[in-house]
Design a protein around this motif. Structure first.
Motif, PDB file in Angstrom:
ATOM      1  N   PRO A 145      21.055   5.501  13.936  1.00  9.49           N
ATOM      2  CA  PRO A 145      22.376   5.247  13.358  1.00  9.49           C
ATOM      3  C   PRO A 145      22.271   4.796  11.902  1.00  9.49           C
ATOM      4  O   PRO A 145      21.320   4.104  11.530  1.00  9.49           O
ATOM      5  CB  PRO A 145      22.936   4.107  14.230  1.00  9.49           C
ATOM      6  N   ALA A 146      23.256   5.223  11.103  1.00  7.35           N
ATOM      7  CA  ALA A 146      23.243   4.885   9.670  1.00  7.35           C
ATOM      8  C   ALA A 146      23.702   3.444   9.492  1.00  7.35           C
ATOM      9  O   ALA A 146      24.894   3.182   9.403  1.00  7.35           O
ATOM     10  CB  ALA A 146      24.161   5.831   8.916  1.00  7.35           C
ATOM     11  N   ILE A 147      22.747   2.519   9.481  1.00  6.57           N
ATOM     12  CA  ILE A 147      23.078   1.121   9.178  1.00  6.57           C
ATOM     13  C   ILE A 147      22.129   0.649   8.076  1.00  6.57           C
ATOM     14  O   ILE A 147      21.095   1.278   7.831  1.00  6.57           O
ATOM     15  CB  ILE A 147      22.973   0.189  10.410  1.00  6.57           C
ATOM     16  N   ALA A 148      22.501  -0.443   7.419  1.00  6.28           N
ATOM     17  CA  ALA A 148      21.675  -0.932   6.314  1.00  6.28           C
ATOM     18  C   ALA A 148      20.249  -1.167   6.808  1.00  6.28           C
ATOM     19  O   ALA A 148      20.051  -1.855   7.824  1.00  6.28           O
ATOM     20  CB  ALA A 148      22.265  -2.227   5.776  1.00  6.28           C
ATOM     21  N   PRO A 149      19.229  -0.604   6.092  1.00  6.80           N
ATOM     22  CA  PRO A 149      17.837  -0.703   6.567  1.00  6.80           C
ATOM     23  C   PRO A 149      17.386  -2.142   6.809  1.00  6.80           C
ATOM     24  O   PRO A 149      16.600  -2.394   7.718  1.00  6.80           O
ATOM     25  CB  PRO A 149      17.014  -0.058   5.461  1.00  6.80           C
ATOM     26  N   GLU A 150      17.912  -3.103   6.023  1.00  6.15           N
ATOM     27  CA  GLU A 150      17.434  -4.486   6.213  1.00  6.15           C
ATOM     28  C   GLU A 150      17.827  -5.050   7.584  1.00  6.15           C
ATOM     29  O   GLU A 150      17.293  -6.057   8.033  1.00  6.15           O
ATOM     30  CB  GLU A 150      17.886  -5.418   5.084  1.00  6.15           C
ATOM     31  N   ASN A 151      18.760  -4.369   8.253  1.00  8.85           N
ATOM     32  CA  ASN A 151      19.139  -4.820   9.605  1.00  8.85           C
ATOM     33  C   ASN A 151      18.242  -4.227  10.697  1.00  8.85           C
ATOM     34  O   ASN A 151      18.378  -4.568  11.865  1.00  8.85           O
ATOM     35  CB  ASN A 151      20.591  -4.425   9.907  1.00  8.85           C
ATOM     36  N   VAL A 152      17.383  -3.292  10.274  1.00  2.00           N
ATOM     37  CA  VAL A 152      16.577  -2.571  11.284  1.00  2.00           C
ATOM     38  C   VAL A 152      15.207  -3.237  11.451  1.00  2.00           C
ATOM     39  O   VAL A 152      14.528  -3.550  10.462  1.00  2.00           O
ATOM     40  CB  VAL A 152      16.373  -1.089  10.876  1.00  2.00           C
ATOM     41  N   LEU A 153      14.843  -3.446  12.701  1.00  2.00           N
ATOM     42  CA  LEU A 153      13.488  -3.927  13.039  1.00  2.00           C
ATOM     43  C   LEU A 153      12.787  -2.837  13.850  1.00  2.00           C
ATOM     44  O   LEU A 153      13.252  -2.471  14.932  1.00  2.00           O
ATOM     45  CB  LEU A 153      13.573  -5.204  13.885  1.00  2.00           C
ATOM     46  N   PHE A 154      11.703  -2.294  13.316  1.00  3.36           N
ATOM     47  CA  PHE A 154      10.850  -1.379  14.081  1.00  3.36           C
ATOM     48  C   PHE A 154       9.732  -2.208  14.703  1.00  3.36           C
ATOM     49  O   PHE A 154       9.131  -3.057  14.027  1.00  3.36           O
ATOM     50  CB  PHE A 154      10.226  -0.313  13.178  1.00  3.36           C
ATOM     51  N   ILE A 155       9.450  -1.959  15.975  1.00  5.06           N
ATOM     52  CA  ILE A 155       8.317  -2.623  16.627  1.00  5.06           C
ATOM     53  C   ILE A 155       7.345  -1.539  17.092  1.00  5.06           C
ATOM     54  O   ILE A 155       7.730  -0.630  17.830  1.00  5.06           O
ATOM     55  CB  ILE A 155       8.775  -3.456  17.843  1.00  5.06           C
ATOM     56  N   ALA A 156       6.110  -1.634  16.628  1.00  3.16           N
ATOM     57  CA  ALA A 156       5.062  -0.712  17.087  1.00  3.16           C
ATOM     58  C   ALA A 156       4.008  -1.574  17.784  1.00  3.16           C
ATOM     59  O   ALA A 156       3.130  -2.145  17.130  1.00  3.16           O
ATOM     60  CB  ALA A 156       4.473   0.052  15.907  1.00  3.16           C
ATOM     61  N   GLU A 157       4.123  -1.672  19.076  1.00  2.00           N
ATOM     62  CA  GLU A 157       3.267  -2.583  19.864  1.00  2.00           C
ATOM     63  C   GLU A 157       2.250  -1.749  20.642  1.00  2.00           C
ATOM     64  O   GLU A 157       2.634  -0.913  21.473  1.00  2.00           O
ATOM     65  CB  GLU A 157       4.167  -3.366  20.840  1.00  2.00           C
ATOM     66  N   GLY A 158       0.979  -1.952  20.332  1.00  4.26           N
ATOM     67  CA  GLY A 158      -0.064  -1.199  21.051  1.00  4.26           C
ATOM     68  C   GLY A 158      -0.003   0.280  20.752  1.00  4.26           C
ATOM     69  O   GLY A 158      -0.322   1.101  21.611  1.00  4.26           O
ATOM     70  N   LEU A 159       0.402   0.662  19.550  1.00  5.77           N
ATOM     71  CA  LEU A 159       0.622   2.088  19.250  1.00  5.77           C
ATOM     72  C   LEU A 159      -0.312   2.643  18.180  1.00  5.77           C
ATOM     73  O   LEU A 159      -0.949   3.675  18.391  1.00  5.77           O
ATOM     74  CB  LEU A 159       2.078   2.297  18.811  1.00  5.77           C
ATOM     75  N   PHE A 160      -0.421   1.966  17.041  1.00  8.05           N
ATOM     76  CA  PHE A 160      -1.102   2.574  15.896  1.00  8.05           C
ATOM     77  C   PHE A 160      -2.600   2.808  16.139  1.00  8.05           C
ATOM     78  O   PHE A 160      -3.210   3.631  15.494  1.00  8.05           O
ATOM     79  CB  PHE A 160      -0.890   1.727  14.628  1.00  8.05           C
ATOM     80  N   TYR A 161      -3.183   2.071  17.082  1.00  6.43           N
ATOM     81  CA  TYR A 161      -4.611   2.268  17.399  1.00  6.43           C
ATOM     82  C   TYR A 161      -4.918   3.737  17.733  1.00  6.43           C
ATOM     83  O   TYR A 161      -6.004   4.222  17.518  1.00  6.43           O
ATOM     84  CB  TYR A 161      -5.003   1.465  18.643  1.00  6.43           C
ATOM     85  N   TYR A 162      -3.912   4.401  18.323  1.00  4.66           N
ATOM     86  CA  TYR A 162      -4.165   5.731  18.887  1.00  4.66           C
ATOM     87  C   TYR A 162      -3.986   6.856  17.872  1.00  4.66           C
ATOM     88  O   TYR A 162      -4.075   8.025  18.233  1.00  4.66           O
ATOM     89  CB  TYR A 162      -3.248   5.957  20.099  1.00  4.66           C
ATOM     90  N   PHE A 163      -3.703   6.498  16.629  1.00  3.57           N
ATOM     91  CA  PHE A 163      -3.489   7.516  15.607  1.00  3.57           C
ATOM     92  C   PHE A 163      -4.652   7.540  14.622  1.00  3.57           C
ATOM     93  O   PHE A 163      -5.304   6.529  14.373  1.00  3.57           O
ATOM     94  CB  PHE A 163      -2.191   7.241  14.836  1.00  3.57           C
ATOM     95  N   GLU A 164      -4.871   8.742  14.046  1.00  2.00           N
ATOM     96  CA  GLU A 164      -5.814   8.855  12.923  1.00  2.00           C
ATOM     97  C   GLU A 164      -5.232   8.097  11.734  1.00  2.00           C
ATOM     98  O   GLU A 164      -4.005   7.982  11.603  1.00  2.00           O
ATOM     99  CB  GLU A 164      -5.968  10.330  12.510  1.00  2.00           C
ATOM    100  N   GLU A 165      -6.113   7.651  10.849  1.00  2.00           N
ATOM    101  CA  GLU A 165      -5.632   6.938   9.664  1.00  2.00           C
ATOM    102  C   GLU A 165      -4.617   7.788   8.884  1.00  2.00           C
ATOM    103  O   GLU A 165      -3.589   7.291   8.397  1.00  2.00           O
ATOM    104  CB  GLU A 165      -6.812   6.572   8.756  1.00  2.00           C
ATOM    105  N   SER A 166      -4.902   9.100   8.806  1.00  3.09           N
ATOM    106  CA  SER A 166      -3.977   9.977   8.058  1.00  3.09           C
ATOM    107  C   SER A 166      -2.604  10.008   8.733  1.00  3.09           C
ATOM    108  O   SER A 166      -1.573  10.085   8.056  1.00  3.09           O
ATOM    109  CB  SER A 166      -4.563  11.388   7.954  1.00  3.09           C
ATOM    110  N   GLU A 167      -2.570   9.934  10.063  1.00  2.00           N
ATOM    111  CA  GLU A 167      -1.273   9.938  10.772  1.00  2.00           C
ATOM    112  C   GLU A 167      -0.525   8.627  10.527  1.00  2.00           C
ATOM    113  O   GLU A 167       0.691   8.613  10.347  1.00  2.00           O
ATOM    114  CB  GLU A 167      -1.499  10.164  12.274  1.00  2.00           C
ATOM    115  N   VAL A 168      -1.277   7.514  10.540  1.00  5.65           N
ATOM    116  CA  VAL A 168      -0.648   6.218  10.268  1.00  5.65           C
ATOM    117  C   VAL A 168      -0.047   6.234   8.861  1.00  5.65           C
ATOM    118  O   VAL A 168       1.114   5.847   8.649  1.00  5.65           O
ATOM    119  CB  VAL A 168      -1.677   5.072  10.397  1.00  5.65           C
TER     120      VAL A 168
END
Ligand code: SAM
Length: 272
Positions: A145-168
């Motif tokens: 949804p189009a809301i002001a970005p400062e109101n958005v919290l992304f949580i990546a829990e236990g996720l980035f480990y599984y990506f290549e550095e280039s994907e991150v």
């Protein structure tokens, strides 16, 4: 009844944090209660292949990680009246039910086979809905949804480990170009974490690929690091170790393992 049999590769790993939260729920003095995780775990079959990886130490680490990310989410919701929380690689996270219900909009994003299982266990509503997509395919960003970005919290829990550095790098770049000013909370593992986990993850067909030296590697992605929580330095009472630890061991332990796993609260910098 939902079945975990359709889960393979990285998706299968969602059973580990789910089990940790379900076990925390029934402890005498838990870091949090989680009825949803308890019931969802009861209704899914545990994969015995994960047994080699999962033990009591893992259960504590995941519970502390959960609690630290809960603290960040609670604070974000309390300070942003029109907030939106987006869990990336949400698995069967029940954070919305623990702390978001009636207070915020919430999106659970995961691969289609995971969202299929969630749909058997959980019911989407106007404020809590599910996105079946790869986080690496930026098309999902159009659906936020189009809301002001400062109101958005992304949580990546236990996720980035599984990506290549280039994907991150590419994912963070895309987030920055669409949501500059938003908060990204994530966990990252250091070298000791890699030594303890990488070969087990490999054997399970869920290779872990991205590790860091410390939070400077995260800042280098174009993220302003606001707060750093070394996991082994937080909620120490949960380990029940302090009474018999000499101070010298305590200092040694802390300095050696400070970067074992870091929970970070960051802000997405604009792309120049
Ligand atoms: C270790 S589990 C963590 C689940 C959840 N965040 C939690 O802590 O309970 C990793 C999750 O990342 C998801 N995942 C892996 N690759 C993904 C991708 N490319 N897009 C979206 N989700 C992904 C998996 O399906 C799985 O649910």
């Amino acid at each position: 009844m939902a079945s975990s049999k359709q889960l393979t590769g990285v998706s299968r790993t969602l059973l580990i944090p789910l089990r940790a939260r379900a076990q925390e729920h029934v402890r005498a003095f838990p870091l949090f209660r989680d009825t949803q995780a308890y019931h969802w775990f009861q209704s899914l079959s545990w994969d015995p292949k994960l047994e080699d990886w999962y033990d009591w130490r893992y259960q504590i680490c995941i519970s502390v990680r959960t609690k630290l990310l809960d603290d960040i989410a609670n604070q974000h919701i309390a300070t942003h009246p029109d907030s939106l929380v987006v869990e990336l690689g949400a698995g069967l996270s029940s954070r919305y039910h623990r702390l978001g219900k009636g207070k915020t909009q919430w999106i659970e994003l995961d691969l289609p086979e995971v969202i299929d299982i969630r749909l058997e266990l959980d019911t989407p509503t106007d404020e809590h809905w599910f996105l079946a997509a790869s986080v690496l395919d930026r098309a999902w960003m159009e659906k936020i949804p189009a809301i002001a970005p400062e109101n958005v919290l992304f949580i990546a829990e236990g996720l980035f480990y599984y990506f290549e550095e280039s994907e991150v790098k590419q994912l963070v770049q895309q987030l920055r170009s669409s949501f500059a000013g938003a908060t990204l909370a994530l966990d990252v593992g250091g070298i000791v974490f890699k030594q303890l986990n990488a070969s087990k993850a490999n054997q399970l067909g869920a290779p872990m690929k991205w590790f860091v030296e410390d939070e400077k590697d995260v800042a280098a992605l174009g993220l302003s690091v606001k707060r750093v929580f070394p996991l082994l330095d937080c909620y120490l009472e949960r380990w029940g170790l302090l009474p018999w630890m000499g101070w010298w061991w305590f200092v040694f332990w802390r300095s050696l393992l400070r970067n074992f796993c870091l929970i970070l609260e960051t802000e997405l910098d604009p792309v120049q």
